[in-house]
Design an enzyme around this catalytic site. Structure first.
Site, PDB file in Angstrom:
ATOM      1  CG  ASP A 142      -1.910   1.160   1.214  1.00  0.00           C
ATOM      2  OD1 ASP A 142      -2.582   1.340   0.182  1.00  0.00           O
ATOM      3  OD2 ASP A 142      -2.001   1.887   2.229  1.00  0.00           O
TER       4      ASP A 142
ATOM      5  N   GLY B  23      -4.306   3.216   3.427  1.00  0.00           N
ATOM      6  CA  GLY B  23      -4.359   2.766   4.818  1.00  0.00           C
ATOM      7  C   GLY B  23      -5.416   3.434   5.669  1.00  0.00           C
TER       8      GLY B  23
ATOM      9  CD  GLU C 116       3.401   6.448  -0.973  1.00  0.00           C
ATOM     10  OE1 GLU C 116       2.548   7.328  -0.693  1.00  0.00           O
ATOM     11  OE2 GLU C 116       3.577   5.441  -0.291  1.00  0.00           O
TER      12      GLU C 116
ATOM     13  CG  HIS D  11      -0.302   5.915   1.253  1.00  0.00           C
ATOM     14  ND1 HIS D  11       0.939   6.485   1.366  1.00  0.00           N
ATOM     15  CD2 HIS D  11      -0.715   5.706   2.532  1.00  0.00           C
ATOM     16  CE1 HIS D  11       1.257   6.625   2.641  1.00  0.00           C
ATOM     17  NE2 HIS D  11       0.264   6.156   3.370  1.00  0.00           N
TER      18      HIS D  11
END
Length: 529
Positions: free
Chosen positions: A255, A281, A260, A279
């Site tokens: 994730d 989470g 990024e 991402h």
């Protein structure tokens, strides 16, 4: 006080801030960096998520700023070092997304065991490939959890419900907690060798960067499955890609990534045995609502009462801890101030020693209070508990803290000692007395004294001769200075003695010079606590 909500947090969080008397809330979502520089000129707090960058330039433009609150865990968009230098508290909300991240981790675990995303993609393409997507069961497999904080603990609970054996590596995991959570605490090499599935839940630091690299993967079972919903960079991506290609790592779920957003041409995107999410989470409605309200409450606590929770650049103190530590903080501040005023200007080291009940408490906040007290009269900067260690270090002063188990004559005792460039020690010792826990000075430079740690003190070292108390009293009386109390101390009769006089007002310069010039007085320091 003015609060800038720079990124969109939950409406409940904004409403909470608006309900606080005396708060002015400005919502400015999607502001450009130039607009942010204008907006922060008179703000006392900033709430962000991940979009707005709180850079050194932004901090320089915000002279009134006291706190930056991140609605989430990572503070990559905040220059924490610059904030610390300026005495700005940086806080996050580590508990708000705990369940969301734990559930996403377990989703990746399940997808690593049963290739559901891959099978779903072929179904949408009109295929029916039952034999191509055989998986494995979690039942009776060993899950290795690297990092047993809040999220790691929640993952462990879910793994136990699936009938998995759980081994955990965390240098701070106490055996009693491991037993309570029904996990086995092991060394990292043991975890790597025995685990069928491995998930990481550590912060990204110099020690954890590339914790799972080529060498670590070589220690793993062939066919191990790896998962990372914590921070990109804990698992080395080039090593993981190579191991996925050979089959040494059978599957992975990610994730988070080293860079990024993940590059369009990243090899991870083309590997069939990897599940990728962008991402996500904390991306649940419940988590976003929780972190928005939590950061609003934390900002309010800092601005209104000085209570600090979940700070990333100083010890956090909640209301209960503040009630216990409050008297120690007051004593520590005054000891630091006292020692600075009885010491020469050039100091090489600051040494703090704790005895008694305080040894069993988290004394980090007290240490910072001592450092702040030492600096508050000599630093050109605004000194607070956030930037005190930085400012001390910038002066070239090394700080040292010792918790002693040796006996003392007091229930609690704090000694603050400085060492000058010639190796000479200057120190003060204090304690708390009575039910009211009043701070008292009980030692200065090796001499036993006993005086209240408040107000104005005249610290004298004089020849141990008859009549000295009367002479000092007469000098102060002529100057119109009233004595509140006095403490006398000597080591050997007839040599030198210490006299600590607490006075109601500061002697005028002429009186102070007269005292310093007295032939029987070797040292005279006027101290303001």
């Amino acid at each position: 006080m003015k609060i800038l909500v720079a990124d969109k947090i939950s409406a409940k969080g904004v409403a909470y801030l608006r309900e606080q008397p005396g708060f002015e809330v400005v919502e400015a979502y999607g502001s450009s960096p130039e607009q942010v520089l204008e907006l922060v000129k008179d703000v006392h707090a900033i709430a962000v998520r991940s979009e707005t960058k709180i850079t050194r330039e932004v901090l320089d433009a915000a002279p009134e700023l006291k706190v930056v609150g991140r609605a989430g865990v990572g503070v990559d968009n905040v220059d924490v070092e610059a904030a610390t230098e300026r005495g700005v508290v940086v806080m996050n909300t580590p508990s708000g997304n705990t369940i969301a991240t734990a559930e996403l981790t377990f989703t990746h675990l399940l997808c690593g065991a049963r290739p559901v995303p891959q099978a779903a993609a072929t179904m949408k393409a009109g295929k029916w490939d039952r034999k191509a997507f055989a998986g494995v069961e979690l039942f009776h497999k060993t899950l290795g959890i690297v990092g047993m904080g809040r999220i790691g603990g929640e993952v462990a609970k879910r793994a136990k419900a699936f009938g998995m054996r759980v081994v955990a590596y965390d240098p701070y995991l106490a055996p009693s907690r491991a037993k309570a959570m029904q996990v086995e605490g092991v060394e990292l090499d043991t975890l790597l060798a025995e685990s069928d599935f491995i998930t990481v839940h550590m912060p990204l630091t110099d020690d954890t960067k590339y914790m799972i690299d080529e060498a670590a993967l070589e220690k793993c079972k062939s066919g191990v499955r790896l998962f990372n919903c914590a921070r990109g960079g804990i698992i080395k991506e080039t090593a993981l890609i190579a191991a996925l290609k050979t089959g040494h790592v059978a599957a992975a779920g990610l994730d988070v990534y080293e860079d990024e957003p993940l590059a369009v041409d990243s090899e991870l995107r083309s590997l069939p045995n990897v599940s990728l999410t962008p991402h996500l989470g904390a991306s649940t409605a419940e988590a976003q609502a929780a972190v928005g309200v939590e950061i609003a409450e934390q900002i309010t606590d800092v601005l209104k009462s000085g209570v600090i929770r979940n700070a990333v650049n100083m010890p956090s103190i909640d209301g209960a801890a503040l009630k216990v530590l409050g008297p120690y903080l007051d004593l520590g501040t005054k000891l630091g101030t006292l020692v600075q005023q009885i010491s020469p200007a050039q100091i090489a080291a600051l040494k703090i020693t704790y005895w008694g009940k305080i040894v069993d408490l988290d004394a980090n906040a007290v240490t910072r209070a001592i450092q702040r007290g030492f600096l508050r009269r000599i630093s050109a900067d605004d000194v607070n508990d956030v930037n005190a260690p930085f400012l001390l270090k910038s002066l070239g002063i090394e700080a040292e803290v010792t918790k002693s188990n040796s006996d003392s004559d007091y229930t609690d005792l704090i000694q603050v000692e400085v060492v000058d460039g010639e190796g000479t020690s200057h120190r003060a010792v204090g304690t708390l007395l009575g039910k009211a826990q009043q701070p008292r000075i009980v030692g200065i430079n090796g001499r036993e004294v006993e005086v209240a740690a408040e107000g104005k003190l005249l610290v004298l070292e004089n020849l141990d001769l008859p009549g000295m108390v009367g002479e000092i009293g007469t000098l102060l009386g002529r100057a119109g200075v009233n004595i509140a109390d006095m403490s006398l101390s000597r080591l050997v009769q007839g040599e030198t003695a210490y006299m600590v006089v607490r006075v109601d007002s500061e002697p005028k310069e002429a009186a102070r010079e007269e005292i310093k010039a007295h032939p029987k007085i070797k040292l005279a320091k006027f101290v303001q606590l």
